[in-house]
Design a protein around this motif. Structure first.
Motif, PDB file in Angstrom:
ATOM      1  N   ALA A  82       0.831  -1.216   0.000  1.00 11.22           N
ATOM      2  CA  ALA A  82       0.000   0.000   0.000  1.00 11.22           C
ATOM      3  C   ALA A  82       0.857   1.254   0.000  1.00 11.22           C
ATOM      4  CB  ALA A  82      -0.903   0.012   1.238  1.00 11.22           C
ATOM      5  N   GLY A  83       0.217   2.343  -0.436  1.00  8.82           N
ATOM      6  CA  GLY A  83       0.791   3.677  -0.259  1.00  8.82           C
ATOM      7  C   GLY A  83      -0.008   4.341   0.849  1.00  8.82           C
ATOM      8  N   SER A  84       0.628   5.294   1.543  1.00  4.98           N
ATOM      9  CA  SER A  84      -0.104   5.896   2.657  1.00  4.98           C
ATOM     10  C   SER A  84       0.529   7.225   3.037  1.00  4.98           C
ATOM     11  CB  SER A  84      -0.053   4.970   3.877  1.00  4.98           C
ATOM     12  OG  SER A  84       1.284   4.892   4.352  1.00  4.98           O
ATOM     13  N   GLY A  85      -0.084   7.896   3.970  1.00  8.77           N
ATOM     14  CA  GLY A  85       0.532   9.113   4.482  1.00  8.77           C
ATOM     15  C   GLY A  85      -0.468   9.970   5.232  1.00  8.77           C
ATOM     16  N   GLN A  86       0.083  11.063   5.757  1.00  8.65           N
ATOM     17  CA  GLN A  86      -0.784  12.033   6.437  1.00  8.65           C
ATOM     18  C   GLN A  86      -1.355  12.961   5.371  1.00  8.65           C
ATOM     19  OE1 GLN A  86       0.672  13.816  10.134  1.00  8.65           O
ATOM     20  NE2 GLN A  86       0.048  15.782   9.250  1.00  8.65           N
ATOM     21  N   VAL A  87      -2.663  13.146   5.412  1.00 16.84           N
ATOM     22  CA  VAL A  87      -3.331  13.898   4.343  1.00 16.84           C
ATOM     23  C   VAL A  87      -2.751  15.317   4.251  1.00 16.84           C
ATOM     24  CG1 VAL A  87      -5.555  14.686   3.429  1.00 16.84           C
ATOM     25  CG2 VAL A  87      -5.432  12.536   4.717  1.00 16.84           C
ATOM     26  N   HIS A  88      -2.350  15.693   3.036  1.00 15.50           N
ATOM     27  CA  HIS A  88      -1.716  16.997   2.785  1.00 15.50           C
ATOM     28  C   HIS A  88      -2.725  18.117   3.107  1.00 15.50           C
ATOM     29  CE1 HIS A  88       0.182  20.314   0.676  1.00 15.50           C
ATOM     30  NE2 HIS A  88       1.276  19.562   0.537  1.00 15.50           N
ATOM     31  N   PRO A  89      -2.238  19.215   3.735  1.00 18.05           N
ATOM     32  CA  PRO A  89      -3.153  20.312   4.090  1.00 18.05           C
ATOM     33  C   PRO A  89      -3.969  20.831   2.892  1.00 18.05           C
ATOM     34  CG  PRO A  89      -0.991  20.665   5.065  1.00 18.05           C
ATOM     35  CD  PRO A  89      -0.880  19.436   4.219  1.00 18.05           C
ATOM     36  N   ASN A  90      -3.374  20.844   1.704  1.00 15.52           N
ATOM     37  CA  ASN A  90      -4.143  21.300   0.530  1.00 15.52           C
ATOM     38  C   ASN A  90      -5.320  20.375   0.244  1.00 15.52           C
ATOM     39  OD1 ASN A  90      -2.447  23.413   0.156  1.00 15.52           O
ATOM     40  ND2 ASN A  90      -1.271  22.464  -1.534  1.00 15.52           N
ATOM     41  N   GLY A  99      -3.858   3.662   0.286  1.00 22.31           N
ATOM     42  CA  GLY A  99      -4.449   3.040  -0.897  1.00 22.31           C
ATOM     43  C   GLY A  99      -3.754   1.721  -1.114  1.00 22.31           C
ATOM     44  N   MET A 100      -4.560   0.654  -1.170  1.00 30.01           N
ATOM     45  CA  MET A 100      -3.925  -0.659  -1.345  1.00 30.01           C
ATOM     46  C   MET A 100      -4.493  -1.368  -2.558  1.00 30.01           C
ATOM     47  SD  MET A 100      -5.672  -2.589   1.822  1.00 30.01           S
ATOM     48  CE  MET A 100      -7.285  -2.090   2.374  1.00 30.01           C
ATOM     49  N   GLY A 101      -3.805  -2.417  -2.973  1.00 29.20           N
ATOM     50  CA  GLY A 101      -4.223  -3.157  -4.163  1.00 29.20           C
ATOM     51  C   GLY A 101      -4.808  -4.506  -3.800  1.00 29.20           C
ATOM     52  N   PRO A 102      -6.134  -4.629  -3.825  1.00 28.77           N
ATOM     53  CA  PRO A 102      -6.771  -5.917  -3.501  1.00 28.77           C
ATOM     54  C   PRO A 102      -6.333  -7.056  -4.422  1.00 28.77           C
ATOM     55  CG  PRO A 102      -8.394  -4.162  -3.460  1.00 28.77           C
ATOM     56  CD  PRO A 102      -7.136  -3.568  -4.010  1.00 28.77           C
ATOM     57  N   ASP A 103      -5.967  -6.734  -5.671  1.00 27.58           N
ATOM     58  CA  ASP A 103      -5.516  -7.807  -6.571  1.00 27.58           C
ATOM     59  C   ASP A 103      -4.222  -8.411  -6.025  1.00 27.58           C
ATOM     60  OD1 ASP A 103      -7.611  -6.974  -8.213  1.00 27.58           O
ATOM     61  OD2 ASP A 103      -6.315  -5.555  -9.275  1.00 27.58           O
ATOM     62  N   ARG A 104      -3.330  -7.510  -5.619  1.00 22.42           N
ATOM     63  CA  ARG A 104      -2.042  -7.962  -5.087  1.00 22.42           C
ATOM     64  C   ARG A 104      -2.228  -8.711  -3.761  1.00 22.42           C
ATOM     65  NH1 ARG A 104       3.203  -8.026  -5.310  1.00 22.42           N
ATOM     66  NH2 ARG A 104       4.507  -7.255  -3.616  1.00 22.42           N
ATOM     67  N   LEU A 105      -3.134  -8.209  -2.925  1.00 21.13           N
ATOM     68  CA  LEU A 105      -3.405  -8.911  -1.660  1.00 21.13           C
ATOM     69  C   LEU A 105      -3.917 -10.316  -1.943  1.00 21.13           C
ATOM     70  CD1 LEU A 105      -5.147  -6.170   0.548  1.00 21.13           C
ATOM     71  CD2 LEU A 105      -2.757  -6.887   0.561  1.00 21.13           C
TER      72      LEU A 105
END
Ligand code: DAH
Length: 356
Positions: free
Chosen positions: A299-307, A325-331
């Motif tokens: 997955a990709g992730s992070g703290q939501v950007h202020p913008n 955001g993760m990839g169910p296909d890959r999981l």
């Protein structure tokens, strides 16, 4: 006497040769009919003296009885044979396996999506659905993705004829637009409930946003691990006091439950996404099994950007959160040990039926 024996014998033989009930009735007429042999013999008795009449009559009666019993026996035999023939003709093999109704089942990726929804559901996340034909605004601009970002190029994104930057003009390249769509609706609803102004950034009190958004996504990409159509599942948790440690806790818990592996390790590897700051890619490592010891990106992730928080209609001084955001296909590939993504979309029943 001899003559009577001969008559009985020839009746028995005639009956024996009759192969159908009709043949048998014809044969019967020859012996027992109005002008049959027995009837003729009876008539012949008229000229005999009285003493002979008695004995001859008794003998003829015996012969007649013998012929009748031969007739009945043959009738029975023919009826039995006919019944046997009919049974043989109508026979069916009760040991053959029955014809069964084919049973369908859920696609392996659907099983994964159901599993993701159940696990995040148990942690208080809603499930949101959104359009696959998106606008430039939701897919890129609102997510702080600059005009010249390579993800916007024709090599990466399928554009739809007739769209504009604000009307749907592309196939969404990720489920991240659902962050904006869902948050905007959430904020609107709670502003209205509070009777607050619809103008400006919201900085009042509202329930946290906690949502996942699974669905189909599209990119110009195709090989053993990429398909032009694939699945993603977005996650978003925004509130007044949500931090990176919540992301770590939630995602670690999710992975351990999803893979039924309590010693699964997670690594948050620093990365970059326009819509998060800081950003991290999430890798997992199994301690057992064929994939043990390797870091696998999930997955990709992070703290939501202020913008991005602003584009949700929220004041970034008050609201903070994280997204992934993760990839169910890959999981699904990792969970079942499938090594070619294309198998999921070929529709081969021999492959798919293994997941039922
Ligand atoms: N949208 C990103 C992609 O498709 C994945 C992603 C990364 C989603 C970071 C996020 C996030 O929500 O915070 O590659």
């Amino acid at each position: 006497m001899n003559e009577l024996n001969t008559v009985v014998e020839s009746a028995q033989s005639a009956f024996g040769q009759a192969l159908t009930p009709a043949d048998l009735e014809n044969a019967k007429a020859l012996f027992l009919g109005k002008s049959g042999r027995i009837t003729e013999l009876m008539k012949g008795m008229a000229s005999l003296p009285v003493e002979q009449k008695k004995s001859q009559g008794a003998a003829i009666n015996l012969a007649k009885q013998a012929i009748e019993s031969a007739l009945n026996a043959r009738r029975q035999a023919l009826a039995d044979a006919q019944l046997q023939a009919q049974l043989a003709a109508e026979a069916f093999d009760v040991t053959l396996p029955g014809r069964q109704r084919g049973q369908g089942g859920l696609h392996p990726v659907s099983l994964t999506l159901e599993r993701i929804e159940a696990i995040f559901g148990s942690m208080g996340f809603e499930v949101a659905q959104g359009p696959e034909i998106e606008s430039d605004w939701f897919n890129f601009t609102a997510l702080n993705t600059p005009e010249d970002h390579p993800a916007r190029s024709m090599h990466d994104t399928f554009y739809v004829e007739g769209g504009t930057a604000t009307a749907p003009n592309l196939l969404r390249t990720h489920t991240s637009p659902m962050q904006i769509r869902h948050a905007v609706q959430h904020v609107k609803r709670h502003r209205a409930a509070l009777g607050a102004s619809a103008e400006g950034l919201f900085c009042g009190t509202m329930p946290e946003i906690r949502v996942i958004a699974p669905g189909r996504t599209y990119r110009v990409d195709s090989d053993a691990t990429h398909s032009p159509m694939f699945h993603q599942c977005e996650g978003l948790w925004v509130g007044e006091n949500v931090s990176f440690k919540d992301l770590k806790f939630v995602f670690t818990d999710f992975c351990r439950i999803f893979f039924e592996s309590s010693d699964l390790m997670l690594r948050f590897r620093p990365s970059f996404f326009p819509f998060t700051e800081p950003s991290a890619e999430i890798d997992i490592q199994f301690q057992n099994g064929p994939l043990a010891g390797r870091w696998l990106e999930v997955a990709g992730s992070g703290q939501v950007h202020p913008n991005v928080v602003r584009n949700m209609g929220l004041d970034p001084e008050k609201f903070i959160g994280f997204a992934f955001g993760m990839g169910p296909d890959r999981l699904t590939m990792l969970r079942y040990g499938v090594n070619d993504l294309r198998l999921f979309f070929d529709g081969d029943i021999r492959f798919l039926s293994q997941f039922q």
